[in-house]
Design a protein around this motif. Structure first.
Motif, mmCIF file in Angstrom:
data_model
loop_
_atom_site.group_PDB
_atom_site.id
_atom_site.type_symbol
_atom_site.label_atom_id
_atom_site.label_comp_id
_atom_site.label_asym_id
_atom_site.label_seq_id
_atom_site.Cartn_x
_atom_site.Cartn_y
_atom_site.Cartn_z
ATOM 1 N N LYS A 258 -2.932 3.711 -7.123
ATOM 2 C CA LYS A 258 -1.993 4.451 -6.275
ATOM 3 C C LYS A 258 -1.006 5.297 -7.079
ATOM 4 C CE LYS A 258 -0.203 2.881 -2.613
ATOM 5 N NZ LYS A 258 0.608 2.117 -1.648
ATOM 6 N N GLN A 259 -1.263 5.427 -8.359
ATOM 7 C CA GLN A 259 -0.371 6.231 -9.180
ATOM 8 C C GLN A 259 -0.443 7.691 -8.754
ATOM 9 O OE1 GLN A 259 -0.649 5.835 -13.566
ATOM 10 N NE2 GLN A 259 -0.996 8.022 -13.499
ATOM 11 N N LEU A 260 0.699 8.355 -8.789
ATOM 12 C CA LEU A 260 0.774 9.761 -8.408
ATOM 13 C C LEU A 260 0.207 10.625 -9.528
ATOM 14 C CD1 LEU A 260 1.749 11.933 -6.466
ATOM 15 C CD2 LEU A 260 3.970 11.849 -7.596
ATOM 16 N N ALA A 261 -0.828 11.417 -9.213
ATOM 17 C CA ALA A 261 -1.426 12.329 -10.183
ATOM 18 C C ALA A 261 -0.830 13.719 -10.005
ATOM 19 C CB ALA A 261 -2.944 12.370 -10.013
ATOM 20 N N ALA B 112 9.792 9.881 -8.428
ATOM 21 C CA ALA B 112 11.077 9.738 -7.738
ATOM 22 C C ALA B 112 11.071 10.493 -6.416
ATOM 23 C CB ALA B 112 12.204 10.234 -8.637
ATOM 24 N N LEU B 113 10.524 11.694 -6.402
ATOM 25 C CA LEU B 113 10.454 12.473 -5.163
ATOM 26 C C LEU B 113 9.594 11.781 -4.117
ATOM 27 C CD1 LEU B 113 10.037 16.101 -6.580
ATOM 28 C CD2 LEU B 113 12.109 15.067 -5.643
ATOM 29 N N SER B 114 8.518 11.123 -4.555
ATOM 30 C CA SER B 114 7.615 10.462 -3.610
ATOM 31 C C SER B 114 8.253 9.243 -2.956
ATOM 32 C CB SER B 114 6.318 10.052 -4.315
ATOM 33 O OG SER B 114 6.558 9.013 -5.251
ATOM 34 N N HIS B 115 9.348 8.722 -3.538
ATOM 35 C CA HIS B 115 10.027 7.548 -2.976
ATOM 36 C C HIS B 115 11.232 7.920 -2.114
ATOM 37 C CE1 HIS B 115 7.565 5.367 -5.877
ATOM 38 N NE2 HIS B 115 7.877 4.269 -5.230
ATOM 39 N N ILE B 116 11.470 9.214 -1.940
ATOM 40 C CA ILE B 116 12.566 9.685 -1.092
ATOM 41 C C ILE B 116 11.943 10.475 0.057
ATOM 42 C CG2 ILE B 116 14.690 11.033 -0.994
ATOM 43 C CD1 ILE B 116 14.973 10.608 -4.009
ATOM 44 N N ARG C 144 9.700 14.023 -0.143
ATOM 45 C CA ARG C 144 8.267 13.782 -0.351
ATOM 46 C C ARG C 144 7.428 15.056 -0.272
ATOM 47 N NH1 ARG C 144 6.123 8.871 -0.410
ATOM 48 N NH2 ARG C 144 4.254 9.471 0.715
ATOM 49 N N PRO C 145 7.773 16.060 0.536
ATOM 50 C CA PRO C 145 6.989 17.306 0.500
ATOM 51 C C PRO C 145 6.958 17.963 -0.874
ATOM 52 C CG PRO C 145 8.315 17.225 2.493
ATOM 53 C CD PRO C 145 8.742 16.070 1.649
ATOM 54 N N PHE C 146 8.057 17.858 -1.622
ATOM 55 C CA PHE C 146 8.067 18.430 -2.969
ATOM 56 C C PHE C 146 7.134 17.641 -3.894
ATOM 57 C CE2 PHE C 146 12.151 19.680 -1.135
ATOM 58 C CZ PHE C 146 12.143 21.045 -1.400
ATOM 59 N N ALA C 147 7.074 16.314 -3.720
ATOM 60 C CA ALA C 147 6.131 15.509 -4.504
ATOM 61 C C ALA C 147 4.697 15.887 -4.170
ATOM 62 C CB ALA C 147 6.370 14.021 -4.234
ATOM 63 N N PHE C 148 4.428 16.193 -2.908
ATOM 64 C CA PHE C 148 3.090 16.630 -2.503
ATOM 65 C C PHE C 148 2.721 17.947 -3.177
ATOM 66 C CE2 PHE C 148 0.577 19.177 0.597
ATOM 67 C CZ PHE C 148 -0.608 18.477 0.474
ATOM 68 N N VAL C 149 3.679 18.859 -3.291
ATOM 69 C CA VAL C 149 3.428 20.145 -3.951
ATOM 70 C C VAL C 149 3.099 19.929 -5.429
ATOM 71 C CG1 VAL C 149 4.485 22.334 -4.641
ATOM 72 C CG2 VAL C 149 4.851 21.446 -2.337
ATOM 73 N N ARG D 206 2.737 6.191 -0.530
ATOM 74 C CA ARG D 206 3.768 5.593 0.320
ATOM 75 C C ARG D 206 4.289 4.321 -0.333
ATOM 76 N NH1 ARG D 206 7.207 7.249 3.781
ATOM 77 N NH2 ARG D 206 5.544 8.463 4.788
ATOM 78 N N PRO D 207 5.598 4.208 -0.553
ATOM 79 C CA PRO D 207 6.148 2.995 -1.180
ATOM 80 C C PRO D 207 5.857 1.778 -0.328
ATOM 81 C CG PRO D 207 7.757 4.779 -1.167
ATOM 82 C CD PRO D 207 6.638 5.226 -0.303
ATOM 83 N N GLU D 208 5.555 0.673 -1.008
ATOM 84 C CA GLU D 208 5.239 -0.561 -0.276
ATOM 85 C C GLU D 208 6.524 -1.298 0.098
ATOM 86 O OE1 GLU D 208 2.653 -2.743 -2.781
ATOM 87 O OE2 GLU D 208 1.036 -1.268 -2.694
#
Length: 371
Positions: free
Chosen positions: A303-306, A341-345, A349-354, A369-371
């Motif tokens: 589940k690591q963010l690539a 960090a962006l993916s946990h806020i 999260r849209p910026f992490a998706f970009v 998605r944080p558990e």
């Protein structure tokens, strides 16, 4: 920008002044931040390096601290830093071993290396004369000796600076590990446990995911280096351990790192065995990089963010422009940390998706998605 109707009933695009002002204000703020990062590089580089070191070894210090009496709590940070020193000792030992092997094999290739150096110098002089109208000094021998002497001096100066920076980084990392529990209690007591609970949980999750990134990158680098050594040994390519070590190190820099790790052994294969051997070596290394990047890597990442390759390359250019060589080393960890960090806020999260390498928003949400 909004669509409005004029007096004749025609629709026209108009720019809201408030929106335009906000965009301009954001652009100015971004430029001010970039200027500040560049101006404060001598301070921020050691702090950033120390932060990454402290985050990486914090679980070791916590594990030791929880198993000793409170009066011996300092043993936790000391154990963590001893682990860092052990890793550095192994790293230095590997460099010494590789240096000894390379030094022993260089005399056998002295004539070939000198010939390649002459060809490269002639090619560069030809390009300079063609495009710049500069015919050069005309003294290739002296110029080569001077260039080699200047290179050695630059390497020694860079090594001294790196060692001094490393000492500062380790000292700051030790201070961060020692004072981390104290600062955590200060923040909780200042803001209250309820307001800090969510923040502390998010920060803990970010740190865990970042450590997983480091662990996965190290594992992939070790496997890649071993595969490089095995494949190159089939063709009798010299400096095997050097190429494997470079493949391990450059694995921490996605995209660009794999290109650099494969180029040097291919050039060595070209010098030793000709174009046919070089093509076969290049094909095998390409297969190794594809297998590691597309099959083994994703399974270890979980589940690591690539991060998108375009974002990686852009971050390398940006941070190397701001912080020089240190920025090149810190670019990928900082980009990964920011994306995590962006993916946990939720709001960011849209910026992490970009920044990610995903094109499906649902898959991205399910994966990060944080558990």
């Amino acid at each position: 920008m909004a669509q409005r109707e004029d007096a004749d009933g025609n629709r026209r695009w108009s720019i809201d002044r408030r929106t335009l002002g906000l965009w301009l204000l954001g652009l100015l703020a971004a430029l001010a931040v970039l200027w500040g990062l560049g101006a404060a590089a001598p301070v921020l580089i050691p702090l950033a390096g120390a932060f990454f070191v402290a985050v990486a070894v914090a679980p070791i210090g916590r594990w030791v601290r929880d198993r000793v009496p409170p009066r011996l709590a300092l043993l936790g940070p000391l154990a963590a830093m001893l682990t860092v020193l052990l890793v550095l000792a192994v790293f230095a030992g590997g460099l010494w071993f590789i240096g000894q092997r390379v030094a022993g094999e260089v005399p056998r290739h002295a004539e070939e290396l000198q010939r390649l150096w002459g060809q490269a110098s002639g090619w560069i002089d030809g390009l300079r004369e063609r495009f710049l109208g500069d015919s050069g000094s005309g003294d290739s021998g002296g110029g080569g000796a001077e260039a080699l002497s200047g290179l050695v001096a630059s390497v020694l100066a860079a090594a001294r600076e790196a060692v001094s920076t490393l000492v500062i980084v380790l000292f700051l990392a030790l201070l961060m590990l020692v004072e981390a529990p104290v600062w955590r209690e200060k923040i909780v007591k200042t803001l209250g446990p309820e307001r800090c609970a969510t923040t502390v949980t998010a920060v803990t999750a970010i740190a865990q995911q970042f450590r997983r990134f480091l662990l996965v990158s190290t594992t992939l680098g070790l496997i890649t280096g071993a595969l490089y050594i095995g494949w190159l040994s089939l063709f009798g390519i010299d400096f095997l351990f050097l190429w494997g070590f470079l493949a391990f190190l450059l694995n921490y820099i996605p995209v660009i790192g794999s290109v650099g790790a494969a180029t040097l052994p291919v050039l060595m294969a070209l010098a030793q065995g000709g174009s046919t051997t070089a093509l076969m070596v290049a094909g095998g290394l390409l297969v190794i990089e594809q297998v590691m990047g597309n099959f083994i890597g994703p399974r270890l990442e979980g589940k690591q963010l690539a991060i998108s390759p375009l974002v990686i390359v852009s971050s390398l250019l940006l941070w190397s422009w701001l912080w020089g060589a240190a920025g090149t080393v810190l670019a990928v960890p900082m980009t990964v940390l920011i994306a995590i960090a962006l993916s946990h806020i939720d709001a960011l999260r849209p910026f992490a998706f970009v920044l990610s390498d995903k094109s499906d928003r649902r898959r991205f949400e399910a994966r990060t998605r944080p558990e």
